[in-house]
Scaffold this active site. Structure first.
Site, PDB file in Angstrom:
ATOM      1  N   CYS A  67       0.869  -1.174   0.000  1.00 30.53           N
ATOM      2  CA  CYS A  67       0.000   0.000   0.000  1.00 30.53           C
ATOM      3  C   CYS A  67       0.908   1.227   0.000  1.00 30.53           C
ATOM      4  CB  CYS A  67      -0.877  -0.003   1.251  1.00 30.53           C
ATOM      5  SG  CYS A  67      -2.015   1.384   1.308  1.00 30.53           S
TER       6      CYS A  67
ATOM      7  N   CYS B 161      -2.492   1.781  13.910  1.00 27.19           N
ATOM      8  CA  CYS B 161      -2.324   2.798  14.934  1.00 27.19           C
ATOM      9  C   CYS B 161      -1.258   3.778  14.487  1.00 27.19           C
ATOM     10  CB  CYS B 161      -1.925   2.155  16.253  1.00 27.19           C
ATOM     11  SG  CYS B 161      -1.621   3.386  17.522  1.00 27.19           S
TER      12      CYS B 161
ATOM     13  N   CYS C 298       3.840 -37.349  50.353  1.00 25.85           N
ATOM     14  CA  CYS C 298       3.815 -36.650  51.636  1.00 25.85           C
ATOM     15  C   CYS C 298       4.836 -35.543  51.679  1.00 25.85           C
ATOM     16  CB  CYS C 298       4.072 -37.639  52.764  1.00 25.85           C
ATOM     17  SG  CYS C 298       5.753 -38.267  52.701  1.00 25.85           S
TER      18      CYS C 298
ATOM     19  N   CYS D 139      21.248 -28.332  47.898  1.00 23.18           N
ATOM     20  CA  CYS D 139      21.950 -28.265  46.617  1.00 23.18           C
ATOM     21  C   CYS D 139      21.271 -27.330  45.622  1.00 23.18           C
ATOM     22  CB  CYS D 139      22.103 -29.658  46.014  1.00 23.18           C
ATOM     23  SG  CYS D 139      20.564 -30.324  45.364  1.00 23.18           S
TER      24      CYS D 139
END
Lengths: 559, 213
Positions: A239, A294, A348, A338
């Protein structure tokens, strides 16, 4: 701003003229938009709070502007047209500065722009290029040898700029073509080393083929547009239009307006003619929309209602890997010995690091041995270290969840917008079906298409409202904003559902009524969201929870 | 005949006939567009006595676009990559002009060796070395010239990594004695620019920290 809008029959009948209705609603400051088509808002006729004033310019009109500037400079400085052009280009089309500089030192200004030779000819340029007079002294006295290609054929024509650095026409042509085509450079300096003279437009025109000259003119226009803060080139492929938007020329204005503009062209500049498959035809229809972009930032789509700074911040956040880190932070812990990262995926609280075999408690992160006999229930829950660790963990999790909430909705609307292509195709089919099964004419089934377009448009708005909401600081303003957002979203989803519903021939009249009603309603809700935010920006009503360029720093608040 | 080929042929012939400039251009393979240029290192520089070879690729749009040149011979110079031989020189980029020739470009390279531009470096580590200690830099550049550019010199037969990196043997020995592999020590010290006045500024702890990484 109630969400219960009632519409009179009048509105419904006029659904295809609803732009006109809105024009009456708004303070219309322009003339009546009698020439506009149903689905397009002519920007100049009515301007809503969320729209900016802009003009669309073709390449030819930009060229006219350039000519005017050249003419202006030519009159003031008394130089010829080609020199005026070179002076302006070199001084980035800043007329005031150019005139000032020229009045100060005309020679220096001309030389810097490549429009004149330095006065006292130093022996330097005569070294190589003056081979021409030398050649005439050599035995082959009447033949010219091009210093670039060393061609000495009798039929080649030597060419040179005013500096006299001659080369054959073939070399000039190849050189300028390569400058324009390969380097996108409009200022083609003389080929001689250290010679700063720039080829005039006339010279370029005579040296290159037509296509290249067209490209050259395009480069000049692009250069001009790039130099003007109130002009921007349309980013759509191939364009050549330009948009002028003085209202968004300065950076500070971007905090109060969202300069979404359109260059006036539609679709792709060069659509392949001839046989077009159905999908190609569809693509053309969808991409045949206005070239909306924009003016203020690099987003080449409509990001209203949110301002550029916030929109870019959001896009950056979505692109960044920072959220991965956030996930790791909320789902894993580090072995206290570590430092390996551990994700607990069940079992658990008695953890044994796979790497260093360190045993620790997942809850308090302390060594397991210190739990003594109270195994499998951590009694050190309230100790300070443990509390701190948990606090930061839950904070990070909350922030992640908050982000994901907004992101999912944002992405959802983005996805829907991408599927618009399918929806358009489906709607097209339905419209045909309706024409066959009922007595409706083509024009009467257009309400479907109109509704789909409206849904698509509103989804764009909705998408960006989530980016905005993510960054809005907590408070009444945000609540109001989210109310409006909710109303729009609900309306859009209702309309979407109606569009997806199967078509029963006997229900078509009611469906049509419902869809038209909803379309108008959705349109109104969309206007409300856009208008309210746009006014908020003008009034400086919005506050952010992050630092946004151009706005005040956020007030620290509780998460 | 193709203008590019004609021009290159003429340039090669011109260069052959010119005995004074000491610049040579040779074919690498059968293509006239892939050449090897060579010139002696300039006198009164660390490159003196060396023989430097340059890889020349002539692009399709030559002479309107610049030739592509890079050093085949390893050169220790701020504007030449010590790893790839890539050259940072304005006339090989935007300051190129079609009247420049292969010979004049090679002469420019020769003069680049005389006058380095450490403020616009190709090889940042070498440039740092140059700005920190010119003396130590010259030493290393001379060593590289002997090592890679066949300059006559005594005792350079096997590559000595410490000298090639421009470091002091004592420094390398010092950290090697702490139990780090020699190659790693050389690498870290080179990266930290552990030379000249910088040695006083970089603490031993800092070096060890880097070595432990």
């Amino acid at each position: 701003m109630s969400s219960d809008y009632e519409f009179s029959d009048d509105d419904v009948d006029n659904v295809f003229d609803d732009e006109d209705i809105e024009m009456q609603d708004d303070d219309s400051d322009g003339d009546d938009g009698g020439d506009m088509d149903d689905f397009k808002v002519a920007p100049k006729t009515t301007r809503k709070a969320w729209e900016v004033q802009f003009d669309s310019l073709t390449q030819a009109s930009i060229e006219k502007l350039m000519e005017k500037d050249v003419e202006h400079i030519r009159g003031i400085l008394g130089v010829d047209e080609s020199k005026a052009g070179l002076l302006l280009r070199h001084n980035l089309w800043n007329k005031e500065r150019l005139i000032e500089q020229y009045m100060d030192n005309p020679d220096k200004t001309l030389i810097a722009a490549g429009a004149a030779m330095p006065e006292p000819e130093p022996p330097r340029p005569s070294r190589r290029p003056s081979r021409k007079p030398k050649a005439s002294a050599s035995p082959k006295s009447d033949t010219f040898v091009c210093s670039i290609c060393f061609d000495d054929a009798p039929d080649i024509t030597p060419l040179s700029l005013d500096c006299g650095h001659a080369a054959c026409s073939g070399c000039w042509s190849a050189y300028i073509t390569s400058k324009i085509r390969d380097e996108a450079e409009h200022a083609c300096r003389c080929m001689a080393e250290g010679c700063g003279l720039v080829a005039s437009d006339e010279f370029v025109r005579s040296a290159v083929d037509e296509d290249t000259y067209v490209r050259f003119e395009e480069l000049l226009v692009r250069h001009f547009v790039a130099c003007m803060p109130h002009l921007k080139f349309c980013p759509y492929p191939s364009c050549t239009n330009t948009v002028s938007c003085p209202g968004a020329a300065s950076k500070t204005s971007l905090t109060t307006v969202v300069p979404i503009v359109s260059c006036g062209a539609r679709g792709l500049a060069s659509t392949s003619s001839g046989s077009m498959t159905q999908s190609q035809e569809l693509t053309r229809q969808v991409t045949g929309k206005e070239h909306k972009f924009c003016f203020g930032c690099i987003i080449d789509s409509d990001h209203r209602p949110v301002v550029c700074g916030v929109a870019l911040l959001w896009l950056k956040k979505c692109r960044d890997d920072s959220e991965t880190a956030n996930w790791i932070k909320s789902n894993t812990k580090e072995c206290s010995k570590c430092m390996s990262t551990i994700e607990k995926n069940g079992g658990c609280n008695h953890m044994t690091c796979k790497k260093c075999k360190h045993e620790f408690c997942w809850v308090c992160m302390g060594p397991w041995s210190e739990h003594g006999t109270a195994w499998y229930s951590c009694n050190r829950y309230d100790e300070k270290g443990g509390v701190d660790a948990r606090d930061s963990q839950s904070k990070s999790r909350a922030s992640l969840e908050r982000y994901l909430h907004y992101y999912n909705r944002w992405a959802n609307h983005e996805q829907s917008a991408k599927l618009a292509l399918d929806l358009f195709a489906k709607t097209e089919k339905k419209m045909e079906e309706m024409q066959i099964t009922s007595a409706l004419t083509w024009i009467e089934v257009q309400f479907m298409k109109k509704a789909v377009e409206e849904v698509d448009k509103c989804r764009m708005t909705l998408k960006w409202t989530y980016a905005m909401a993510y960054y809005l600081a907590k408070g009444n303003q945000k609540d109001l904003f989210e109310d409006n957002q909710r109303d729009l979203e609900r309306a859009v989803e209702d309309l979407s559902e109606l569009l997806e519903s199967p078509i029963e021939p006997e229900n078509i009249p009611t469906l049509r009524q419902k869809v038209t009603d909803k379309t108008v309603y959705v349109q109104k809700r969309n206007s409300i969201v856009l208008e309210d935010t746009a006014e908020g920006f003008l009034e400086g009503r919005w506050a952010w929870n992050a630092t946004v360029e151009g706005f005040e720093d956020p007030v620290p608040q509780d998460p | 005949m193709d203008a590019r080929l004609r021009r290159v042929n003429k340039e090669i012939a011109d260069c052959k006939n010119d005995k004074t400039s000491n610049i040579r251009i040779d074919l690498i393979d059968s293509s006239p567009f892939h050449l090897k240029g060579s010139f002696p290192g300039p006198e009164d520089t660390p490159y003196q006595g060396g023989h430097f070879e340059v890889d020349i690729v002539i692009p399709e749009s030559y002479p309107f676009q610049p030739v592509k040149m890079k050093f085949i011979t390893k050169v220790y110079h701020p504007n030449v990559s010590s790893a790839s031989g890539a050259i940072c020189l304005d006339i090989l980029k935007d300051a190129w002009s079609p009247v420049l020739t292969l010979k004049s470009t090679l002469i420019s390279l020769q003069s680049l060796l005389c006058s380095p531009e450490p403020n616009d470096p190709q090889d940042a580590e070498v440039a740092k070395h140059y700005t920190t200690s010119k003396h130590s830099f010259d030493e290393t550049a001379r060593y590289w010239t002997k090592m890679y550019a066949q300059a006559p010199g005594a005792g350079v037969t096997k590559e000595d990594t410490v000298a090639a990196a421009g470091l002091e043997k004592a420094h390398v020995d010092q950290f090697e004695a702490l139990g780090f592999p020699r190659a790693k020590v050389v690498d870290v010290l080179r990266r930290l620019n552990y030379r000249g006045a910088n040695v006083a500024q970089i603490t031993e702890d800092r070096v060890v920290e880097e070595l432990l990484k």
